[in-house]
Design a protein around this motif. Structure first.
Motif, PDB file in Angstrom:
ATOM      1  N   ILE A  77       0.841  -1.206   0.000  1.00  0.00           N
ATOM      2  CA  ILE A  77       0.000   0.000   0.000  1.00  0.00           C
ATOM      3  C   ILE A  77       0.873   1.251   0.000  1.00  0.00           C
ATOM      4  O   ILE A  77       0.580   2.225  -0.695  1.00  0.00           O
ATOM      5  CB  ILE A  77      -0.950  -0.002   1.220  1.00  0.00           C
ATOM      6  CG1 ILE A  77      -1.880  -1.205   1.182  1.00  0.00           C
ATOM      7  CG2 ILE A  77      -1.738   1.296   1.316  1.00  0.00           C
ATOM      8  CD1 ILE A  77      -2.711  -1.361  -0.048  1.00  0.00           C
ATOM      9  N   ILE A  78       1.942   1.232   0.788  1.00  0.00           N
ATOM     10  CA  ILE A  78       2.851   2.387   0.828  1.00  0.00           C
ATOM     11  C   ILE A  78       3.507   2.596  -0.533  1.00  0.00           C
ATOM     12  O   ILE A  78       3.634   3.739  -0.994  1.00  0.00           O
ATOM     13  CB  ILE A  78       3.909   2.208   1.943  1.00  0.00           C
ATOM     14  CG1 ILE A  78       3.240   2.252   3.331  1.00  0.00           C
ATOM     15  CG2 ILE A  78       5.005   3.252   1.833  1.00  0.00           C
ATOM     16  CD1 ILE A  78       2.532   3.555   3.667  1.00  0.00           C
ATOM     17  N   GLU A  79       3.903   1.538  -1.208  1.00  0.00           N
ATOM     18  CA  GLU A  79       4.493   1.663  -2.547  1.00  0.00           C
ATOM     19  C   GLU A  79       3.483   2.244  -3.531  1.00  0.00           C
ATOM     20  O   GLU A  79       3.832   3.089  -4.362  1.00  0.00           O
ATOM     21  CB  GLU A  79       5.025   0.314  -3.048  1.00  0.00           C
ATOM     22  CG  GLU A  79       6.236  -0.159  -2.273  1.00  0.00           C
ATOM     23  CD  GLU A  79       7.394   0.829  -2.251  1.00  0.00           C
ATOM     24  OE1 GLU A  79       7.701   1.429  -3.308  1.00  0.00           O
ATOM     25  OE2 GLU A  79       7.987   1.027  -1.169  1.00  0.00           O
ATOM     26  N   GLU A  80       2.226   1.814  -3.430  1.00  0.00           N
ATOM     27  CA  GLU A  80       1.175   2.380  -4.282  1.00  0.00           C
ATOM     28  C   GLU A  80       0.988   3.863  -3.990  1.00  0.00           C
ATOM     29  O   GLU A  80       0.820   4.669  -4.905  1.00  0.00           O
ATOM     30  CB  GLU A  80      -0.149   1.643  -4.071  1.00  0.00           C
ATOM     31  CG  GLU A  80      -0.167   0.234  -4.596  1.00  0.00           C
ATOM     32  CD  GLU A  80      -1.440  -0.524  -4.230  1.00  0.00           C
ATOM     33  OE1 GLU A  80      -2.371   0.076  -3.639  1.00  0.00           O
ATOM     34  OE2 GLU A  80      -1.514  -1.731  -4.536  1.00  0.00           O
ATOM     35  N   TRP A  81       1.039   4.229  -2.714  1.00  0.00           N
ATOM     36  CA  TRP A  81       0.890   5.625  -2.324  1.00  0.00           C
ATOM     37  C   TRP A  81       2.019   6.476  -2.887  1.00  0.00           C
ATOM     38  O   TRP A  81       1.791   7.571  -3.396  1.00  0.00           O
ATOM     39  CB  TRP A  81       0.841   5.725  -0.799  1.00  0.00           C
ATOM     40  CG  TRP A  81       0.833   7.119  -0.267  1.00  0.00           C
ATOM     41  CD1 TRP A  81      -0.144   8.055  -0.401  1.00  0.00           C
ATOM     42  CD2 TRP A  81       1.863   7.754   0.497  1.00  0.00           C
ATOM     43  NE1 TRP A  81       0.194   9.217   0.240  1.00  0.00           N
ATOM     44  CE2 TRP A  81       1.434   9.057   0.800  1.00  0.00           C
ATOM     45  CE3 TRP A  81       3.110   7.340   0.971  1.00  0.00           C
ATOM     46  CZ2 TRP A  81       2.207   9.939   1.531  1.00  0.00           C
ATOM     47  CZ3 TRP A  81       3.866   8.227   1.698  1.00  0.00           C
ATOM     48  CH2 TRP A  81       3.414   9.512   1.974  1.00  0.00           C
ATOM     49  N   LYS A  82       3.234   5.964  -2.817  1.00  0.00           N
ATOM     50  CA  LYS A  82       4.385   6.702  -3.352  1.00  0.00           C
ATOM     51  C   LYS A  82       4.261   6.917  -4.851  1.00  0.00           C
ATOM     52  O   LYS A  82       4.754   7.931  -5.369  1.00  0.00           O
ATOM     53  CB  LYS A  82       5.687   5.943  -3.058  1.00  0.00           C
ATOM     54  CG  LYS A  82       6.111   5.993  -1.614  1.00  0.00           C
ATOM     55  CD  LYS A  82       7.420   5.207  -1.444  1.00  0.00           C
ATOM     56  CE  LYS A  82       7.928   5.199  -0.040  1.00  0.00           C
ATOM     57  NZ  LYS A  82       9.170   4.403   0.065  1.00  0.00           N
ATOM     58  N   ALA A  83       3.621   5.993  -5.539  1.00  0.00           N
ATOM     59  CA  ALA A  83       3.483   6.088  -6.996  1.00  0.00           C
ATOM     60  C   ALA A  83       2.361   7.030  -7.433  1.00  0.00           C
ATOM     61  O   ALA A  83       2.301   7.412  -8.603  1.00  0.00           O
ATOM     62  CB  ALA A  83       3.236   4.696  -7.592  1.00  0.00           C
ATOM     63  N   LEU A  84       1.481   7.408  -6.510  1.00  0.00           N
ATOM     64  CA  LEU A  84       0.390   8.316  -6.863  1.00  0.00           C
ATOM     65  C   LEU A  84       0.940   9.687  -7.247  1.00  0.00           C
ATOM     66  O   LEU A  84       1.924  10.158  -6.651  1.00  0.00           O
ATOM     67  CB  LEU A  84      -0.576   8.474  -5.679  1.00  0.00           C
ATOM     68  CG  LEU A  84      -1.439   7.283  -5.320  1.00  0.00           C
ATOM     69  CD1 LEU A  84      -2.211   7.566  -4.042  1.00  0.00           C
ATOM     70  CD2 LEU A  84      -2.397   6.939  -6.451  1.00  0.00           C
ATOM     71  N   PRO A  85       0.307  10.367  -8.196  1.00  0.00           N
ATOM     72  CA  PRO A  85       0.708  11.732  -8.542  1.00  0.00           C
ATOM     73  C   PRO A  85       0.516  12.651  -7.340  1.00  0.00           C
ATOM     74  O   PRO A  85      -0.479  12.542  -6.634  1.00  0.00           O
ATOM     75  CB  PRO A  85      -0.234  12.135  -9.663  1.00  0.00           C
ATOM     76  CG  PRO A  85      -0.883  10.879 -10.131  1.00  0.00           C
ATOM     77  CD  PRO A  85      -0.796   9.895  -9.019  1.00  0.00           C
ATOM     78  N   LYS A  86       1.477  13.489  -7.106  1.00  0.00           N
ATOM     79  CA  LYS A  86       1.400  14.416  -5.964  1.00  0.00           C
ATOM     80  C   LYS A  86       0.950  15.779  -6.410  1.00  0.00           C
ATOM     81  O   LYS A  86       1.077  16.267  -7.401  1.00  0.00           O
ATOM     82  CB  LYS A  86       2.744  14.531  -5.254  1.00  0.00           C
ATOM     83  CG  LYS A  86       3.282  13.188  -4.762  1.00  0.00           C
ATOM     84  CD  LYS A  86       2.463  12.612  -3.650  1.00  0.00           C
ATOM     85  CE  LYS A  86       3.072  11.368  -3.103  1.00  0.00           C
ATOM     86  NZ  LYS A  86       2.312  10.221  -3.040  1.00  0.00           N
TER      87      LYS A  86
END
Length: 86
Positions: A77-86
């Motif tokens: 989940i953390i890896e998916e979060w990091k990949a989200l556009p900021k």
């Protein structure tokens, strides 16, 4: 001139749609985070004192000293979060 105006309108509509999709992806990630990383943010966990909102708790769990303690599903989940556009 009319083409430029139509292009600008099209781009603004596309941007609004992309922004809404980004928000939906972030909300879905947050819901999964709450479930899969509950041990990290519950009382006694390394990120228990971090307030909810703004990505602070996910950022806390993502720290190297904390991510090593996380369950595999939480790490995903953390890896998916990091990949989200900021």
């Amino acid at each position: 001139m009319m083409r430029v105006l139509l292009l600008l309108i099209s781009l603004s509509l596309f941007s609004a749609t992309a922004f809404a999709a980004d928000e939906a992806a972030d909300a879905a990630n947050k819901a999964k985070f709450e479930k899969e990383c509950a041990a990290m943010i519950a009382a006694g966990g390394p990120c228990a004192d971090v307030k909810a909102g703004g990505g602070g708790r996910r950022g806390c769990v993502a720290k190297p000293e904390n991510i090593d303690k996380a369950a595999p599903a939480c790490k995903k989940i953390i890896e998916e979060w990091k990949a989200l556009p900021k």
